[in-house]
Design an enzyme around this catalytic site. Structure first.
Site, short mmCIF file in Angstrom:
data_model
loop_
_atom_site.label_atom_id
_atom_site.label_comp_id
_atom_site.label_asym_id
_atom_site.label_seq_id
_atom_site.Cartn_x
_atom_site.Cartn_y
_atom_site.Cartn_z
N GLY A 186 97.38 1.71 58.73
CA GLY A 186 96.32 0.70 58.67
C GLY A 186 95.84 0.13 59.98
N PRO B 97 100.77 5.67 60.48
CA PRO B 97 99.42 5.58 61.07
C PRO B 97 98.64 6.88 60.90
CG PRO B 97 101.03 6.00 62.79
CD PRO B 97 101.81 5.86 61.50
N ARG C 138 94.52 6.80 61.33
CA ARG C 138 93.36 6.55 62.20
C ARG C 138 93.78 6.28 63.66
NH1 ARG C 138 88.69 4.28 59.77
NH2 ARG C 138 90.07 3.49 58.16
N ARG D 101 81.32 8.87 56.51
CA ARG D 101 81.70 7.45 56.67
C ARG D 101 80.49 6.50 56.75
NH1 ARG D 101 84.56 4.97 60.04
NH2 ARG D 101 85.77 3.87 58.49
N TYR E 89 80.69 4.05 53.66
CA TYR E 89 81.22 2.71 53.96
C TYR E 89 80.28 1.87 54.79
CZ TYR E 89 85.51 5.43 53.14
OH TYR E 89 86.46 6.28 52.64
N CYS F 257 69.45 15.87 50.93
CA CYS F 257 68.41 15.23 50.12
C CYS F 257 68.92 13.98 49.43
CB CYS F 257 67.86 16.23 49.12
SG CYS F 257 67.15 17.63 49.97
N1 LLP Z 1 99.63 5.28 54.20
C1 LLP Z 1 99.03 5.21 53.01
C2 LLP Z 1 99.84 5.07 51.80
C3 LLP Z 1 97.62 5.24 52.93
O1 LLP Z 1 97.04 5.15 51.75
C4 LLP Z 1 96.85 5.37 54.13
C5 LLP Z 1 95.39 5.41 54.09
C6 LLP Z 1 97.55 5.48 55.35
C7 LLP Z 1 98.93 5.41 55.36
C8 LLP Z 1 96.83 5.64 56.67
O2 LLP Z 1 96.00 4.57 56.97
P1 LLP Z 1 95.32 4.45 58.42
O3 LLP Z 1 96.43 4.26 59.42
O4 LLP Z 1 94.59 5.71 58.70
O5 LLP Z 1 94.44 3.29 58.30
N2 LLP Z 1 88.55 6.89 54.18
C9 LLP Z 1 88.71 5.55 54.71
C10 LLP Z 1 90.15 5.20 54.96
C11 LLP Z 1 91.02 5.37 53.73
C12 LLP Z 1 92.47 5.07 54.00
C13 LLP Z 1 93.31 5.44 52.83
N3 LLP Z 1 94.71 5.26 53.03
C14 LLP Z 1 87.88 5.44 55.98
O6 LLP Z 1 87.23 6.41 56.37
O7 LLP Z 1 87.84 4.38 56.60
#
Ligand code: LLP
Length: 418
Positions: free
Chosen positions: A239, A276, A278, A314, A318, A345
């Site tokens: 996150g 992590p 992103r 994205r 979003y 389209c």
């Molecule tokens: N762990 C779990 C259980 C998750 O569901 C996620 C992301 C992560 C880790 C990794 O989260 P990060 O560190 O990448 O924030 N498609 C969306 C983001 C969806 C995230 C879903 N879960 C976007 O493009 O912003």
């Protein structure tokens, strides 16, 4: 840290001019920089110092085998949500003993395969899933390691941007039901309790939600210990946000330090797991796209590019903002305000609104920070082949996924018999 820099006005990925990649591979295409991925991971790992931990890179953010193998070679763990992600990790040389399996809907087949390869832990998200895992482990003659993924219900008023950690989201087990889930697990023959887990959301740019969630998890660990249910790790999920525009983000060092501080403040030194996605790959990727046409409706200018929402969704999905820059800073045109739009389209097929750009037809643009949730969210909408992916390693670049062909596009389908 980013491996994308200008040299004499020209944008490079590490030692390779992006224009060279565009010319040789074509556009649209994704480009990742190995040193940035490694640097992001190492920075996070180093921030833990001696503190016991495991970084489980979240495969969903970018699951290209070259990305996964780069991380596997560093000794990374992986957070997966499907059989497909598990097989990718194995093919990339990842260690199954460092894999955690999240997700609300694990199928029998997925669980069976994960038991077979011996993953580190299942993060269970319902009482029914726990029963299913126990039964399948019994059938396989093994004991399944489990954590309960709790939903820490982080207050929406304080943190309105968090979606997954809220009470009414589909994820996890509510905190007040967690003890009962652990008790049920303790009575089962073929599961062993390993940890507590949570994941509160994505693109979080403030430490408070993380430390709040951690605190709630640790209170649960204390309650469990009182009931003689020992816990062996705490998984706070993923996150951590990145800077897309002007966000102030904590950065890996502050993030990790605050988590360790949160553990120590309650007297814990249990291993910490983080997931992590992103923060490891987001700034390590860009997408290249060529301006096909420039047009104006009198009020508005459009730069029609060869990448659409099927290639990178994205912005459309979003309303996400991504920086769009030309590869060369000395284009011959004039700076005008454009909507950068794709060929799909749908009116929603916009990659960037109101961008001041100096471009002419044929120029190549880079859409920045597309290393996470870029290619993985691409689709074949409008029967568009999915774009290739390139990994830059110092002065070299490698095509790590070729451009899908029309034959591949149709390969899984057939026409009806006469
Ligand atoms: N762990 C779990 C259980 C998750 O569901 C996620 C992301 C992560 C880790 C990794 O989260 P990060 O560190 O990448 O924030 N498609 C969306 C983001 C969806 C995230 C879903 N879960 C976007 O493009 O912003």
């Amino acid at each position: 840290m980013t491996g994308f820099r200008r040299r004499d006005g020209e944008l490079y990925a590490d030692g390779v001019p992006l224009a060279r990649i565009a010319a040789e591979v074509g556009t649209p295409c994704y480009v990742y920089v190995r040193s940035t991925i490694e640097g992001n991971w190492r920075q996070m790992s180093a921030a833990f110092g001696e503190y016991p931990h495991l970084i489980c890179y979240s495969v969903k953010a970018n699951s290209n085998l070259a990305v996964l193998s780069t991380l596997a070679r560093l000794g990374s763990g992986f957070d997966i949500v499907s059989e497909g992600e598990l097989e990718r990790v194995l093919r990339a040389g990842g260690d199954p003993a460092k894999v955690v399996f999240s997700g609300v809907g694990k199928s029998r087949r997925e669980i069976t395969r994960a038991l077979e390869v011996g993953i580190r832990c299942f993060d269970i998200e319902s009482a029914s899933e726990l029963k299913r895992i126990n039964a399948l482990a019994a059938r396989a003659g093994v004991v399944a390691p489990v954590s309960v993924r709790v939903n820490p219900d982080i207050d929406a008023d304080t943190h309105p941007y968090i979606a997954t950690g809220l009470r009414d989201s589909k994820f996890g087990i509510p905190l007040e039901q967690a003890i009962a889930a652990y008790r049920a697990a303790a009575d089962m023959q073929n599961v062993s309790i390993f940890g507590v887990a949570a994941h509160i959301g994505s693109q979080i740019t403030d430490m408070l939600p993380f430390t709040d969630a951690l605190d709630r998890l640790l209170r649960l660990v204390e309650d469990l210990e009182e009931q003689r249910i020992p816990i062996e790790h705490v998984d706070i999920g993923g996150g951590l946000g990145i800077r897309y525009r002007d966000e102030q983000v904590p950065g890996a060092a502050r993030y990790v330090a605050a988590l360790i501080e949160g553990m120590r403040a309650r007297g814990f030194d249990l291993p910490l797991l983080i997931e992590p996605g992103r923060a490891i790959v987001g700034n390590a990727g860009i997408m290249l796209t060529t301006v096909e046409y420039v047009k104006s409706n009198g009020d508005k200018n459009f730069a029609v590019v060869d990448a659409g929402m099927n290639d990178f969704v994205r912005p459309a999905l979003y309303g996400a903002w991504h920086d769009i820059v030309p590869l060369l800073s000395d284009s011959v045109g004039q700076t005008r305000r454009y909507d950068v739009v794709g060929p799909v389209c749908e009116s929603g097929d916009v990659l960037g609104k109101d961008r001041d750009l100096n471009v002419v037809e044929g120029d190549v643009l880079a859409i920045r920070n597309t290393g996470a949730y870029g290619w993985v969210l691409s689709s074949n909408y409008n029967s568009r082949p999915r774009p290739p992916e390139v990994m830059v390693d110092d002065d070299e670049f490698y095509l790590v996924r070729h451009r899908e062909t029309i034959d591949e596009l149709c390969a899984a389908e057939s026409v009806l018999p006469e």
